[in-house]
Design an enzyme around this catalytic site. Structure first.
Site, PDB file in Angstrom:
ATOM      1  N   LYS A  43      49.617  49.227  42.435  1.00  0.00           N
ATOM      2  CA  LYS A  43      48.699  48.482  42.277  1.00  0.00           C
ATOM      3  C   LYS A  43      48.726  47.174  43.141  1.00  0.00           C
ATOM      4  CE  LYS A  43      45.410  46.333  38.741  1.00  0.00           C
ATOM      5  NZ  LYS A  43      45.160  46.249  37.475  1.00  0.00           N
ATOM      6  N   ASP A  86      38.483  41.850  28.954  1.00  0.00           N
ATOM      7  CA  ASP A  86      37.531  42.339  29.846  1.00  0.00           C
ATOM      8  C   ASP A  86      37.385  43.748  29.681  1.00  0.00           C
ATOM      9  OD1 ASP A  86      35.700  41.968  32.077  1.00  0.00           O
ATOM     10  OD2 ASP A  86      37.241  42.300  33.480  1.00  0.00           O
TER      11      ASP A  86
END
Length: 295
Positions: free
Chosen positions: A120, A224
């Site tokens: 990532k 989030d």
């Protein structure tokens, strides 16, 4: 040209030049050629050849003026991270892009033994700086490259705390700069695609248990959470929470509000898509209860 092809074209001189510019990230927006000559100790003709090559590959941005200077692009930072991870023996190969987020790109990585990994690349600068700064509970560096590095460091630290405690998160493997390497959860798909899950209640429980472990055992709140950062394996109904860099500490004034919002988003989605009725207040109350024998 993809990342793998670009990396394959680099020479030792190229890596040396990129690292020299990286060392000046905090002191120079554009690093003058004179400084690079001293830092790399390369003869001027080899340095200029490397700078030309790197600029052609879009790994550098050039500033012309009274003093010619260069700075790294995000692609150059990608290359440096891959180089380090390969030198450490974490990666043998970088594959194709397998996912795109609002602030990240995910590539397939192959370990030396052939194991498949998720690589990532954090891209904090993908959004406007003001928006990013306003929505982050931590201090951002001035450089977008350094912002992305901070983001990756936070995510890796969270995963290192969560995974050993049984949270459903990808197993962390290593990190370099703005890149986090984790296990690849084979067969996983994003929850927002509304996959057919044999046991959606199990998937929901996986998510809630991970929220609980994060809050009670690690002392953080995701902050989030939604169907966009939950992945599920339809064949097993397992669910995993991803994307942790924006977590807030449990003692933050924002923590309780964000905990409730995380739960609301998850419960609402599972009710709407899979018909599972849960009361948000009851779930939040359960998550905040002290373990028996505490206190």
């Amino acid at each position: 040209m993809n990342l793998k092809e670009i990396y394959a074209q680099l020479t030792e001189d190229d890596i040396k030049v990129l690292k020299a510019i990286e060392r000046r990230l905090k002191t120079h927006e554009f690093v003058p050629v004179e400084i690079l000559e001293k830092e790399t100790k390369l003869p001027l003709h080899r340095l200029e050849r490397s700078l030309y090559h790197l600029n052609k590959l879009k790994l550098l941005r050039r500033m012309s003026g009274s003093s010619l200077g260069y700075r790294l692009t995000i692609l150059a930072y990608d290359v440096l991270a891959i180089h380090t991870l390969m030198k450490r023996g974490v990666l043998a190969e970088i594959g194709d892009k397998i996912g795109v987020g609002k602030e990240s790109d995910v590539y397939l990585g192959i370990a030396p033994g052939g194991k498949r990994l998720a690589v990532k690349f954090h891209r904090v600068g993908r959004k406007s700086f003001r928006h990013v700064a306003r929505n982050r509970p931590y201090k951002l560096e001035d450089s977008w490259l350094l912002q992305s590095k901070v983001s990756a460091s936070r995510e890796f630290a969270a995963l290192k705390e969560l995974y050993p405690r049984g949270a459903k998160v990808p197993k962390p493997v290593d990190k370099s700069r703005h890149v986090v390497v984790t296990e690849l959860i084979e067969g996983a798909v994003e929850l927002y695609t509304k996959p057919d899950i044999p046991d959606p209640l199990k998937a929901l429980e996986d998510v809630l248990v991970t929220i609980e472990i994060a809050y009670k055992d690690v002392g953080i709140v995701h902050g989030d959470l939604s169907e966009y950062n939950i992945i599920v394996v339809p064949s097993t109904s397992e669910a995993f929470i991803i994307d942790w860099p924006q977590y807030v500490e449990k003692d933050s004034p924002l923590a309780e509000r964000l905990l409730r919002r995380d739960v609301e988003y998850v419960v609402r989605f599972f009710k709407k898509v899979y018909g599972i009725p849960l009361d948000v207040d009851e779930v939040v109350r359960r998550l905040k209860e002290l373990p028996s024998g505490s206190g």
